[in-house]
Write a protein that holds these residues in place. Structure first.
Motif, PDB file in Angstrom:
ATOM      1  N   SER A   1       0.816  -1.210   0.000  1.00  0.00           N
ATOM      2  CA  SER A   1       0.000   0.000   0.000  1.00  0.00           C
ATOM      3  C   SER A   1       0.853   1.266   0.000  1.00  0.00           C
ATOM      4  N   TYR A   2       0.497   2.200  -0.876  1.00  0.00           N
ATOM      5  CA  TYR A   2       1.004   3.568  -0.735  1.00  0.00           C
ATOM      6  C   TYR A   2       0.228   4.172   0.444  1.00  0.00           C
ATOM      7  N   SER A   3       0.541   3.703   1.624  1.00  0.00           N
ATOM      8  CA  SER A   3      -0.326   3.950   2.775  1.00  0.00           C
ATOM      9  C   SER A   3      -0.226   5.372   3.306  1.00  0.00           C
ATOM     10  N   THR A   4       0.932   5.992   3.164  1.00  0.00           N
ATOM     11  CA  THR A   4       1.107   7.389   3.588  1.00  0.00           C
ATOM     12  C   THR A   4       1.763   8.130   2.435  1.00  0.00           C
ATOM     13  N   LYS A   5       0.917   8.723   1.606  1.00  0.00           N
ATOM     14  CA  LYS A   5       1.381   9.412   0.394  1.00  0.00           C
ATOM     15  C   LYS A   5       0.954  10.877   0.479  1.00  0.00           C
ATOM     16  N   PHE A   6       1.949  11.742   0.455  1.00  0.00           N
ATOM     17  CA  PHE A   6       1.704  13.164   0.677  1.00  0.00           C
ATOM     18  C   PHE A   6       1.435  13.919  -0.625  1.00  0.00           C
ATOM     19  N   ALA A   7       0.662  14.987  -0.526  1.00  0.00           N
ATOM     20  CA  ALA A   7       0.430  15.915  -1.642  1.00  0.00           C
ATOM     21  C   ALA A   7       1.671  16.789  -1.760  1.00  0.00           C
ATOM     22  N   SER A   8       2.661  16.265  -2.459  1.00  0.00           N
ATOM     23  CA  SER A   8       4.007  16.811  -2.419  1.00  0.00           C
ATOM     24  C   SER A   8       4.384  17.551  -3.698  1.00  0.00           C
ATOM     25  N   GLY A   9       5.286  18.500  -3.553  1.00  0.00           N
ATOM     26  CA  GLY A   9       5.863  19.182  -4.694  1.00  0.00           C
ATOM     27  C   GLY A   9       7.003  18.420  -5.334  1.00  0.00           C
ATOM     28  N   TYR A  10       7.362  17.267  -4.763  1.00  0.00           N
ATOM     29  CA  TYR A  10       8.487  16.481  -5.276  1.00  0.00           C
ATOM     30  C   TYR A  10       8.118  15.583  -6.461  1.00  0.00           C
ATOM     31  N   TYR A  11       6.855  15.608  -6.890  1.00  0.00           N
ATOM     32  CA  TYR A  11       6.407  14.684  -7.928  1.00  0.00           C
ATOM     33  C   TYR A  11       6.515  15.240  -9.350  1.00  0.00           C
ATOM     34  N   GLY A  12       6.931  16.465  -9.504  1.00  0.00           N
ATOM     35  CA  GLY A  12       6.882  17.121 -10.804  1.00  0.00           C
ATOM     36  C   GLY A  12       7.440  16.321 -11.966  1.00  0.00           C
ATOM     37  N   PRO A  13       8.683  15.850 -11.897  1.00  0.00           N
ATOM     38  CA  PRO A  13       9.240  15.109 -13.035  1.00  0.00           C
ATOM     39  C   PRO A  13       8.493  13.814 -13.350  1.00  0.00           C
ATOM     40  N   PHE A  14       7.928  13.156 -12.330  1.00  0.00           N
ATOM     41  CA  PHE A  14       7.144  11.943 -12.581  1.00  0.00           C
ATOM     42  C   PHE A  14       5.995  12.238 -13.530  1.00  0.00           C
ATOM     43  N   ARG A  15       5.382  13.381 -13.367  1.00  0.00           N
ATOM     44  CA  ARG A  15       4.235  13.710 -14.206  1.00  0.00           C
ATOM     45  C   ARG A  15       4.646  13.934 -15.653  1.00  0.00           C
ATOM     46  N   ASP A  16       5.926  14.251 -15.862  1.00  0.00           N
ATOM     47  CA  ASP A  16       6.443  14.327 -17.236  1.00  0.00           C
ATOM     48  C   ASP A  16       6.541  12.932 -17.842  1.00  0.00           C
ATOM     49  N   VAL A  17       7.157  12.005 -17.112  1.00  0.00           N
ATOM     50  CA  VAL A  17       7.374  10.670 -17.663  1.00  0.00           C
ATOM     51  C   VAL A  17       6.079   9.879 -17.766  1.00  0.00           C
ATOM     52  N   ALA A  18       5.172  10.041 -16.784  1.00  0.00           N
ATOM     53  CA  ALA A  18       3.914   9.297 -16.790  1.00  0.00           C
ATOM     54  C   ALA A  18       2.793  10.026 -17.517  1.00  0.00           C
ATOM     55  N   GLU A  19       3.071  11.261 -17.946  1.00  0.00           N
ATOM     56  CA  GLU A  19       2.074  12.087 -18.640  1.00  0.00           C
ATOM     57  C   GLU A  19       0.775  12.147 -17.834  1.00  0.00           C
ATOM     58  N   SER A  20       0.911  12.521 -16.552  1.00  0.00           N
ATOM     59  CA  SER A  20      -0.228  12.429 -15.637  1.00  0.00           C
ATOM     60  C   SER A  20      -0.512  13.730 -14.882  1.00  0.00           C
ATOM     61  N   THR A  21      -0.106  14.865 -15.440  1.00  0.00           N
ATOM     62  CA  THR A  21      -0.386  16.147 -14.777  1.00  0.00           C
ATOM     63  C   THR A  21      -1.887  16.400 -14.762  1.00  0.00           C
ATOM     64  N   PRO A  22      -2.488  16.725 -13.605  1.00  0.00           N
ATOM     65  CA  PRO A  22      -3.922  17.003 -13.565  1.00  0.00           C
ATOM     66  C   PRO A  22      -4.306  18.167 -14.476  1.00  0.00           C
ATOM     67  N   SER A  23      -5.428  18.024 -15.166  1.00  0.00           N
ATOM     68  CA  SER A  23      -5.878  19.085 -16.067  1.00  0.00           C
ATOM     69  C   SER A  23      -6.556  20.228 -15.318  1.00  0.00           C
ATOM     70  N   PHE A  24      -6.895  19.994 -14.057  1.00  0.00           N
ATOM     71  CA  PHE A  24      -7.461  21.052 -13.219  1.00  0.00           C
ATOM     72  C   PHE A  24      -7.135  20.733 -11.765  1.00  0.00           C
ATOM     73  N   GLY A  25      -7.035  21.765 -10.955  1.00  0.00           N
ATOM     74  CA  GLY A  25      -6.847  21.586  -9.514  1.00  0.00           C
ATOM     75  C   GLY A  25      -5.578  20.833  -9.174  1.00  0.00           C
ATOM     76  N   ASP A  26      -5.621  20.166  -8.018  1.00  0.00           N
ATOM     77  CA  ASP A  26      -4.490  19.367  -7.563  1.00  0.00           C
ATOM     78  C   ASP A  26      -5.035  18.125  -6.853  1.00  0.00           C
TER      79      ASP A  26
END
Length: 325
Positions: free
Chosen positions: A190-215
């Protein structure tokens, strides 16, 4: 009289004998990003050394990392077509199911973990079905399709499933679904404790998963909350998780230690894309001794209580460890 701590530091062999924390290649799970096509290996600009790969290239990568002693991977799928509910992830002919089957056929000794989420598969980039009124993810509707996704992964041959969407009740939902379908021995990390973090930016490039609205702050955790972080992981333990995880790792080692002290389950950390990219940039600009700092970082994860490290550095670390042996 004072204690002479330096007595055990003066000889390199004695330093090794009394070393409390050791990093081995068996500690690591290596993330791989797979998409359709053939002969595709596209490096991600924000993450040097990390690639989007077609299945044939993933199989070649498995050949290479096994020579380094790495036998555990976590797969992320990037579909050609995205929609509002991430249909590709619910299909036995989708990219992630194809990738699992191909890896297990070519490399039956590879331990294949699958990331179970919807952000890579949805056209809005969020981790489930959207509640239009609340403009956030509908928790219970997402649980229903998460169970379907888990069965797809299980049928394809996944060795472990790792739900990352931070939906309340996800572990008990998946456990019930897997058990009912005859997969009672399939573990859940389980990703049991996963924070709403600013450290995920590059992942969203590779996974093409940037939210289209909000966070994702309405379902991922507030980085300021320590007690809630521990409660999240303990809740997943009670629901039947086999392994707990803290993500990100480096800025949350206090949380890793506190959860470790409150559970008997194995602990994983996800050494995320932003952490990786920062060290890569610092190393490329000769600001740090790159290999030394990478290894020091890995030791810090183990020292804090991690049993498993999911890291884009895994391949590099395996090479470093080979050089040391």
């Amino acid at each position: 009289m004072f204690q002479r701590f330096r007595r055990t530091r003066l000889n390199s062999h004695l330093r090794s004998l009394v070393r409390e924390t050791n990093v081995t290649v068996n500690d690591f799970i290596y993330p791989l990003f797979v998409r359709s096509g053939e002969g595709i290996k596209t490096e991600v600009a924000s993450m040097p050394g990390v690639y989007q790969m077609s299945i044939d290239e993933v199989l070649k990568e498995c050949d290479e990392i096994k020579k380094l002693g790495l036998y555990s991977i976590i797969l992320f799928g990037i579909p050609d077509v995205k929609d509002s509910i991430g249909s590709d992830s619910l299909c036995e002919h989708g990219i992630i199911a194809k990738a699992i089957r191909a890896v297990k056929e070519a490399h039956p000794d590879m331990f294949v973990v699958t990331d179970l989420c919807f952000c890579e598969y949805t056209d809005h980039g969020h981790c489930g079905i959207i509640d239009e009124k609340l403009e956030t993810v509908n928790n219970d509707a997402t649980l229903e399709i998460s169970a379907k996704q888990a069965i797809v992964h299980a049928k394809a041959g996944a060795d472990m499933i790792a739900p990352s969407g931070m939906m309340d009740g996800i572990i008990s939902t998946l456990r019930d679904a897997l058990d009912s379908a005859g997969y009672e021995n399939l573990p859940i990390m389980s990703y049991s404790t996963k924070f709403a973090s600013g450290y995920y930016g590059p992942f969203r490039d590779v996974a093409e998963s940037t939210p289209s609205f909000g966070d994702r702050a309405s379902y991922q955790m507030d980085p300021a909350n320590r007690r809630e972080a521990v409660a999240e992981s303990i809740s997943d333990e009670l629901q039947g998780a086999d392994i707990l995880m803290v993500k990100p790792a480096l800025a949350y080692l206090d949380i890793v230690r506190e959860i470790k002290d409150n559970t008997s389950l194995p602990m994983a950390v996800y050494n995320v894309s932003g952490e990786y990219a920062m060290l890569k940039m610092a190393g490329a600009n000769n600001l740090i001794d790159y290999e030394r700092v990478v290894m020091e970082t890995m030791v810090s994860f183990k020292r804090a209580g991690a049993d498993i490290i999911i890291s884009y550095h895994a391949k590099e670390v395996a090479k470093m460890l080979q050089k040391q042996s």
